[in-house]
Write an enzyme that holds these catalytic residues in place. Structure first.
Site, PDB file in Angstrom:
ATOM      1  N   TYR A 143       0.866  -1.184   0.000  1.00 35.59           N
ATOM      2  CA  TYR A 143       0.000   0.000   0.000  1.00 35.59           C
ATOM      3  C   TYR A 143       0.895   1.224   0.000  1.00 35.59           C
ATOM      4  O   TYR A 143       1.864   1.297   0.764  1.00 35.59           O
ATOM      5  CB  TYR A 143      -0.886  -0.009   1.251  1.00 35.59           C
ATOM      6  CG  TYR A 143      -1.734   1.226   1.468  1.00 35.59           C
ATOM      7  CD1 TYR A 143      -1.437   2.113   2.505  1.00 35.59           C
ATOM      8  CD2 TYR A 143      -2.827   1.514   0.655  1.00 35.59           C
ATOM      9  CE1 TYR A 143      -2.219   3.238   2.730  1.00 35.59           C
ATOM     10  CE2 TYR A 143      -3.605   2.644   0.869  1.00 35.59           C
ATOM     11  CZ  TYR A 143      -3.305   3.498   1.904  1.00 35.59           C
ATOM     12  OH  TYR A 143      -4.075   4.616   2.119  1.00 35.59           O
ATOM     13  N   ASP A 238       9.332   2.802  -1.284  1.00 32.93           N
ATOM     14  CA  ASP A 238       8.360   3.464  -0.409  1.00 32.93           C
ATOM     15  C   ASP A 238       8.757   3.127   1.032  1.00 32.93           C
ATOM     16  O   ASP A 238       8.416   2.069   1.549  1.00 32.93           O
ATOM     17  CB  ASP A 238       6.941   2.979  -0.719  1.00 32.93           C
ATOM     18  CG  ASP A 238       5.930   3.622   0.213  1.00 32.93           C
ATOM     19  OD1 ASP A 238       4.710   3.447  -0.020  1.00 32.93           O
ATOM     20  OD2 ASP A 238       6.337   4.278   1.197  1.00 32.93           O
ATOM     21  N   LYS A 266       5.608   9.505   8.352  1.00 36.02           N
ATOM     22  CA  LYS A 266       5.559   8.946   9.710  1.00 36.02           C
ATOM     23  C   LYS A 266       6.681   9.453  10.619  1.00 36.02           C
ATOM     24  O   LYS A 266       6.637  10.569  11.106  1.00 36.02           O
ATOM     25  CB  LYS A 266       5.520   7.412   9.621  1.00 36.02           C
ATOM     26  CG  LYS A 266       4.262   6.908   8.855  1.00 36.02           C
ATOM     27  CD  LYS A 266       4.172   5.409   8.825  1.00 36.02           C
ATOM     28  CE  LYS A 266       3.139   4.926   7.829  1.00 36.02           C
ATOM     29  NZ  LYS A 266       1.778   4.832   8.364  1.00 36.02           N
TER      30      LYS A 266
HETATM   31  P1  KE4 Z   1      -0.312   8.437   4.485  1.00 39.97           P
HETATM   32  O1  KE4 Z   1      -0.917   9.124   3.282  1.00 39.97           O
HETATM   33  O2  KE4 Z   1      -1.340   7.598   5.254  1.00 39.97           O
HETATM   34  O3  KE4 Z   1       0.495   9.375   5.378  1.00 39.97           O
HETATM   35  O4  KE4 Z   1       0.796   7.391   3.951  1.00 39.97           O
HETATM   36  C1  KE4 Z   1       0.380   6.413   3.013  1.00 39.97           C
HETATM   37  C2  KE4 Z   1       1.350   5.255   3.085  1.00 39.97           C
HETATM   38  C3  KE4 Z   1       2.309   5.130   2.092  1.00 39.97           C
HETATM   39  N1  KE4 Z   1       3.204   4.121   2.110  1.00 39.97           N
HETATM   40  C4  KE4 Z   1       3.211   3.211   3.116  1.00 39.97           C
HETATM   41  C5  KE4 Z   1       4.221   2.109   3.094  1.00 39.97           C
HETATM   42  C6  KE4 Z   1       2.254   3.295   4.162  1.00 39.97           C
HETATM   43  O5  KE4 Z   1       2.269   2.363   5.154  1.00 39.97           O
HETATM   44  C7  KE4 Z   1       1.316   4.337   4.152  1.00 39.97           C
HETATM   45  C8  KE4 Z   1       0.250   4.475   5.216  1.00 39.97           C
HETATM   46  N2  KE4 Z   1       0.180   3.423   6.182  1.00 39.97           N
HETATM   47  C9  KE4 Z   1      -1.145   3.178   6.709  1.00 39.97           C
HETATM   48  C10 KE4 Z   1      -1.187   1.928   7.587  1.00 39.97           C
HETATM   49  N3  KE4 Z   1      -0.151   1.004   7.421  1.00 39.97           N
HETATM   50  C11 KE4 Z   1      -1.659   4.356   7.450  1.00 39.97           C
HETATM   51  C12 KE4 Z   1      -2.833   4.084   8.362  1.00 39.97           C
HETATM   52  C13 KE4 Z   1      -4.096   4.652   7.854  1.00 39.97           C
HETATM   53  O6  KE4 Z   1      -4.284   4.609   6.632  1.00 39.97           O
HETATM   54  O7  KE4 Z   1      -4.870   5.127   8.704  1.00 39.97           O
END
Ligand code: KE4
Length: 428
Positions: A143, A238, A266
């Site tokens: 993701y 990523d 993060k």
């Molecule tokens: P954000 O747009 O949520 O800041 O980042 C997206 C993203 C991109 N790449 C990786 C590897 C990620 O893990 C994420 C976001 N992670 C999720 C849960 N693993 C965020 C939690 C959520 O969506 O509430």
């Protein structure tokens, strides 16, 4: 026990889709309602009803120091005294950029944005702009945020909600995005041989954390790197989740692979909204206003997020930080595996530093198809029973969980005790 959360959730349901601002938090895949958190300290969360939990979500990764680390709070107080947002450059942006560039050799230049989604979306645009090609390769179960072209066979929320892609993603975007099995370099090689000259980029979570935790198989990342070199495609790591999580230099340091672009999020924001993408100077120089590839953001480089990120990185750069974290993480994941085994419950555990995974399947789990063999009903029961014992896990089988520097022996011990009880109950 959760009456205040229930009331808040009922109100939220009328105001916010699903009552939450991010789908996974709705806890639908584990059959519960979300708890509304009032405050946090160290490794613990306190919900609106005053219940206390050991927290293994850590805001989905940022809280590697634990909640409210003094250095981060002090940095935020100092930054707040100067203002909250100027829409103009600040010295803090230069300082955080320097820290990341110094930590991650493949990153020669970096652009701050406000989320991981923005980071990956922008990196994809840059790769397409720089190569003049359209096709993007990703991997099933990985993701990369909710940008249209990447919401195809994704993991995390999409996997949990069993949505293949999503309504609203035009067919044309599906045509330009190929999603292949993770850890399968043979299939990737075949696709690259056929379409390589039209592939702008391959984007990969170097350690997959959005289908549960699935580490790269030996040689996989090197094979991806070599294929990108062979066909002139941009390799995007990523590292939104793995960056500064699995090592100070990220997964690329751990596996000695040099990507062309890296996405961050993060941890580099210390718990405030942040994202970033960076890499080779010849690529990043093509980003506006230096180059023609446009990208912008009102709050990009926000001083509060920069201050929290700088304070966080300075703490985790200290000698011994990652060794100590790896030790407590190893103790936890080994203990969980032993507790399950003692109860006769089939689980597959994995860990890369303080990024951990536990699947309710015999395993091994090398890709999304393997991960989907997990017993989701049993995971849901495990989640609910651990929560009742004060252990706050990610509400999805398809998420990693995290240990912070604030998880002391007491936190680990009470987690393992809870797991022993819960696995025993699951076995009956
Ligand atoms: P954000 O747009 O949520 O800041 O980042 C997206 C993203 C991109 N790449 C990786 C590897 C990620 O893990 C994420 C976001 N992670 C999720 C849960 N693993 C965020 C939690 C959520 O969506 O509430």
């Amino acid at each position: 026990m959760y009456s205040v959360s229930k009331d808040l959730f009922e109100r939220a349901m009328h105001l916010i889709p699903g009552g939450v601002n991010s789908p996974v938090r709705a806890c639908r895949s584990v059959g519960t309602q979300p708890l509304f958190i009032e405050r946090a300290e160290g490794c613990r969360l306190y919900d609106a009803d005053g219940n206390r939990f050991v927290d293994y979500v850590g805001s989905w990764g940022p809280m590697i120091l634990g909640h409210r680390h003094p250095a981060v709070i002090e940095a935020l107080v100092r930054a707040l005294a100067q203002g909250t947002s100027f829409g103009a450059p600040t010295r803090l942006e230069v300082e955080l950029a320097q820290l990341v560039v110094d930590a991650v050799p493949s990153v020669e230049m970096i652009r701050m944005v406000n989320s991981g989604t923005e980071a990956t979306m922008s990196a994809i645009r840059l790769a397409r702009g720089a190569t003049g090609r359209d096709i993007i390769v990703k991997f099933d179960g990985c993701y990369h945020g909710h940008a249209d072209s990447l919401l195809v066979g994704a993991g995390s929320g999409v996997a949990t909600l069993a949505i293949a892609g999503s309504p609203g993603v035009p067919q044309a975007f599906v045509d330009h995005t190929l999603s292949l099995p993770f850890n399968d370099s043979v299939t990737l090689a075949q696709v690259m041989a056929e379409k390589g000259d039209r592939i702008a980029a391959v984007i990969v979570e170097p350690v997959a954390g959005n289908m549960g935790l699935v580490p790269p198989q030996p040689g996989f990342l090197l094979k991806v790197r070599n294929l990108c070199d062979r066909y002139g495609s941009v390799l995007i790591f990523d590292e939104v989740m793995t960056g500064f999580r699995v090592a100070y230099g990220g997964a690329q340091a751990l596996y000695s692979i040099r990507p062309d672009l890296t996405c961050f999020g993060k941890i580099i924001g210390g718990g405030l909204p942040v994202g970033a993408y960076g890499g080779r100077r010849d690529l990043m120089a093509q980003v506006a206003p230096q180059g023609p590839v446009y990208q912008a953001g009102t709050l990009s480089g926000n001083p509060l997020a920069m201050a929290a990120g700088i304070a966080t990185l300075k703490e985790i750069a200290k000698p011994g930080f990652y060794d100590a974290l790896a030790q407590s993480s190893r103790q936890l994941i080994d203990g969980l595996g032993q507790a399950a085994q003692k109860a006769g419950i089939s689980v597959s555990t994995s860990g890369v530093g303080s990024m951990l995974g536990l699947f309710f399947t015999e395993g091994p789990v090398h890709n999304f198809a393997d991960a989907k063999k997990s017993d989701l009903k049993r995971f849901s029961a495990y989640y609910r029973q651990m929560l009742a014992k004060g252990i706050y896990l990610a509400p999805s089988q398809f998420e990693a969980f995290f240990v912070s520097a604030a998880h002391d022996a007491d936190a680990i011990d009470c987690t393992l005790q809870a797991a022993e009880d819960v696995f025993g109950q699951l076995a009956t």
